[in-house]
Design a protein around this motif. Sequence first.
Motif, PDB file in Angstrom:
ATOM      1  N   GLY A  50     -15.935  10.121 -36.826  1.00 17.28           N
ATOM      2  CA  GLY A  50     -16.774   9.552 -35.747  1.00 17.28           C
ATOM      3  C   GLY A  50     -17.408  10.474 -34.935  1.00 17.28           C
ATOM      4  N   ALA A  51     -16.944  11.927 -35.060  1.00 16.16           N
ATOM      5  CA  ALA A  51     -17.659  12.979 -34.298  1.00 16.16           C
ATOM      6  C   ALA A  51     -18.941  13.101 -34.968  1.00 16.16           C
ATOM      7  CB  ALA A  51     -16.752  14.242 -34.552  1.00 16.16           C
ATOM      8  N   LYS A  52     -20.028  13.583 -33.757  1.00 14.27           N
ATOM      9  CA  LYS A  52     -21.209  13.776 -34.312  1.00 14.27           C
ATOM     10  C   LYS A  52     -21.583  15.263 -34.353  1.00 14.27           C
ATOM     11  CE  LYS A  52     -22.693   9.255 -33.268  1.00 14.27           C
ATOM     12  NZ  LYS A  52     -23.647   8.466 -32.434  1.00 14.27           N
ATOM     13  N   LEU A  53     -22.117  16.018 -35.452  1.00 17.08           N
ATOM     14  CA  LEU A  53     -22.322  17.380 -35.575  1.00 17.08           C
ATOM     15  C   LEU A  53     -23.828  17.492 -35.692  1.00 17.08           C
ATOM     16  CD1 LEU A  53     -19.880  17.891 -38.493  1.00 17.08           C
ATOM     17  CD2 LEU A  53     -19.590  18.413 -36.185  1.00 17.08           C
ATOM     18  N   ARG A  54     -24.173  18.669 -35.197  1.00 14.63           N
ATOM     19  CA  ARG A  54     -25.972  18.941 -35.565  1.00 14.63           C
ATOM     20  C   ARG A  54     -25.806  19.323 -36.954  1.00 14.63           C
ATOM     21  NH1 ARG A  54     -29.720  19.331 -32.311  1.00 14.63           N
ATOM     22  NH2 ARG A  54     -28.331  19.341 -30.494  1.00 14.63           N
ATOM     23  N   TYR A  55     -27.155  18.594 -37.444  1.00 12.54           N
ATOM     24  CA  TYR A  55     -27.231  18.912 -39.011  1.00 12.54           C
ATOM     25  C   TYR A  55     -28.791  19.098 -38.992  1.00 12.54           C
ATOM     26  CZ  TYR A  55     -28.308  18.000 -43.874  1.00 12.54           C
ATOM     27  OH  TYR A  55     -28.507  18.159 -45.142  1.00 12.54           O
ATOM     28  N   VAL A  56     -28.978  20.063 -39.767  1.00 12.76           N
ATOM     29  CA  VAL A  56     -30.708  20.686 -40.025  1.00 12.76           C
ATOM     30  C   VAL A  56     -30.910  20.401 -41.414  1.00 12.76           C
ATOM     31  CG1 VAL A  56     -32.195  22.371 -39.570  1.00 12.76           C
ATOM     32  CG2 VAL A  56     -30.521  22.108 -38.130  1.00 12.76           C
ATOM     33  N   SER A  57     -31.820  19.649 -41.827  1.00 14.41           N
ATOM     34  CA  SER A  57     -32.135  19.261 -42.991  1.00 14.41           C
ATOM     35  C   SER A  57     -33.129  20.368 -43.709  1.00 14.41           C
ATOM     36  CB  SER A  57     -32.982  17.883 -43.250  1.00 14.41           C
ATOM     37  OG  SER A  57     -34.319  18.055 -42.651  1.00 14.41           O
ATOM     38  N   GLN A  58     -33.413  20.349 -45.109  1.00 13.86           N
ATOM     39  CA  GLN A  58     -33.972  21.515 -45.705  1.00 13.86           C
ATOM     40  C   GLN A  58     -35.567  21.594 -45.063  1.00 13.86           C
ATOM     41  OE1 GLN A  58     -32.058  23.582 -47.119  1.00 13.86           O
ATOM     42  NE2 GLN A  58     -33.725  23.726 -48.702  1.00 13.86           N
ATOM     43  N   ASN A  59     -35.995  20.429 -44.454  1.00 10.95           N
ATOM     44  CA  ASN A  59     -37.436  20.496 -43.995  1.00 10.95           C
ATOM     45  C   ASN A  59     -37.256  20.780 -42.502  1.00 10.95           C
ATOM     46  OD1 ASN A  59     -36.676  18.177 -42.311  1.00 10.95           O
ATOM     47  ND2 ASN A  59     -38.015  16.747 -43.413  1.00 10.95           N
ATOM     48  N   ALA A 112     -28.329  14.229 -35.258  1.00  4.84           N
ATOM     49  CA  ALA A 112     -26.609  13.943 -35.459  1.00  4.84           C
ATOM     50  C   ALA A 112     -26.463  13.246 -36.777  1.00  4.84           C
ATOM     51  CB  ALA A 112     -26.577  12.960 -34.321  1.00  4.84           C
ATOM     52  N   THR A 113     -25.412  13.884 -37.218  1.00  6.31           N
ATOM     53  CA  THR A 113     -24.705  13.413 -38.522  1.00  6.31           C
ATOM     54  C   THR A 113     -23.130  13.014 -37.936  1.00  6.31           C
ATOM     55  OG1 THR A 113     -24.341  13.555 -40.765  1.00  6.31           O
ATOM     56  CG2 THR A 113     -24.135  15.604 -39.401  1.00  6.31           C
ATOM     57  N   GLN A 114     -22.828  11.776 -38.567  1.00  4.40           N
ATOM     58  CA  GLN A 114     -21.382  11.550 -38.158  1.00  4.40           C
ATOM     59  C   GLN A 114     -20.296  11.736 -39.191  1.00  4.40           C
ATOM     60  OE1 GLN A 114     -21.205   7.397 -37.125  1.00  4.40           O
ATOM     61  NE2 GLN A 114     -19.444   7.484 -36.011  1.00  4.40           N
ATOM     62  N   VAL A 115     -19.132  12.337 -38.652  1.00  3.33           N
ATOM     63  CA  VAL A 115     -18.105  12.650 -39.538  1.00  3.33           C
ATOM     64  C   VAL A 115     -17.614  11.316 -40.073  1.00  3.33           C
ATOM     65  CG1 VAL A 115     -15.694  13.797 -39.761  1.00  3.33           C
ATOM     66  CG2 VAL A 115     -17.525  14.991 -38.399  1.00  3.33           C
ATOM     67  N   LEU A 116     -17.506  11.281 -41.457  1.00  4.34           N
ATOM     68  CA  LEU A 116     -16.808  10.161 -42.216  1.00  4.34           C
ATOM     69  C   LEU A 116     -15.558  10.331 -42.830  1.00  4.34           C
ATOM     70  CD1 LEU A 116     -20.177   9.233 -44.414  1.00  4.34           C
ATOM     71  CD2 LEU A 116     -19.361   8.194 -42.225  1.00  4.34           C
ATOM     72  N   ALA A 117     -15.118  11.354 -42.911  1.00  7.57           N
ATOM     73  CA  ALA A 117     -13.704  11.819 -43.635  1.00  7.57           C
ATOM     74  C   ALA A 117     -13.442  13.113 -43.447  1.00  7.57           C
ATOM     75  CB  ALA A 117     -13.401  11.204 -44.841  1.00  7.57           C
ATOM     76  N   ILE A 118     -12.113  13.657 -43.447  1.00  8.52           N
ATOM     77  CA  ILE A 118     -11.668  14.932 -43.407  1.00  8.52           C
ATOM     78  C   ILE A 118     -10.477  15.205 -44.360  1.00  8.52           C
ATOM     79  CG2 ILE A 118     -10.860  16.899 -41.994  1.00  8.52           C
ATOM     80  CD1 ILE A 118     -12.098  15.376 -39.798  1.00  8.52           C
ATOM     81  N   ARG A 119     -10.455  16.157 -45.116  1.00  8.48           N
ATOM     82  CA  ARG A 119      -9.276  16.331 -46.043  1.00  8.48           C
ATOM     83  C   ARG A 119      -8.860  17.936 -46.140  1.00  8.48           C
ATOM     84  NH1 ARG A 119      -9.445  18.076 -51.243  1.00  8.48           N
ATOM     85  NH2 ARG A 119     -11.434  18.654 -52.114  1.00  8.48           N
ATOM     86  N   GLY A 120      -7.870  18.478 -46.162  1.00 11.72           N
ATOM     87  CA  GLY A 120      -7.603  19.804 -46.554  1.00 11.72           C
ATOM     88  C   GLY A 120      -7.325  20.276 -48.007  1.00 11.72           C
ATOM     89  N   TYR A 121      -7.653  21.283 -48.306  1.00 13.17           N
ATOM     90  CA  TYR A 121      -7.308  21.932 -49.643  1.00 13.17           C
ATOM     91  C   TYR A 121      -7.295  23.388 -49.554  1.00 13.17           C
ATOM     92  CZ  TYR A 121     -12.133  23.161 -49.915  1.00 13.17           C
ATOM     93  OH  TYR A 121     -13.392  23.970 -49.640  1.00 13.17           O
ATOM     94  N   SER A 122      -6.745  24.066 -50.522  1.00 11.78           N
ATOM     95  CA  SER A 122      -6.748  25.536 -50.619  1.00 11.78           C
ATOM     96  C   SER A 122      -7.671  25.999 -51.736  1.00 11.78           C
ATOM     97  CB  SER A 122      -5.220  26.244 -50.871  1.00 11.78           C
ATOM     98  OG  SER A 122      -4.597  25.804 -49.677  1.00 11.78           O
ATOM     99  N   SER A 123      -8.185  27.241 -51.425  1.00 16.40           N
ATOM    100  CA  SER A 123      -9.173  27.761 -52.516  1.00 16.40           C
ATOM    101  C   SER A 123      -9.249  29.090 -52.511  1.00 16.40           C
ATOM    102  CB  SER A 123     -10.586  26.901 -52.049  1.00 16.40           C
ATOM    103  OG  SER A 123     -11.674  27.534 -53.347  1.00 16.40           O
TER     104      SER A 123
END
Length: 157
Positions: free
Chosen positions: A92-101, A106-117
Amino acid sequence: MDSGCFPGNALVTLQNGEQTALRSLAAGDTILTWQREGVRPTKLISWLHFKPNSTMYFLEVQHQEGIFSATPDHLVYLYSGKAIYTGQLSVGAKLRYVSQNGSNSATQVLAIRGYSSEGYYAPLTKDGTALIDGVYFSNFGVVSKPIFGYIATFWAR
């Protein structure tokens, strides 16, 4: 342990509009960032971390416009302008998103998951910020305010 990083496949946009993986950048390259005036170029001064053969834990954040990954202690900007750690994000958090143009929204967070890489990178730009996978980030992690990280690395500018 190092902190405040991105995986090597995170994308940045070069000044000429081409997208490239973070691991492909070199000091002196010019990438795009966002400031109040809009999208602007910023020079990659150096690397805070450049570890292609080391493993790191990341959070993959799915939002309305796409996906990005960062370590939990990397500072990301909310649409409101406040910087918080990626690990403090919630659905639900809203981030600043800048498109290619170049348009920002604002873009809303939909899901979060952890991983190692394997492989982690933290760019240091002249402005102290960068657009990573279209999302507005500070260059820093584990500081109470992004300005402290910016001041601490003033010598590199």
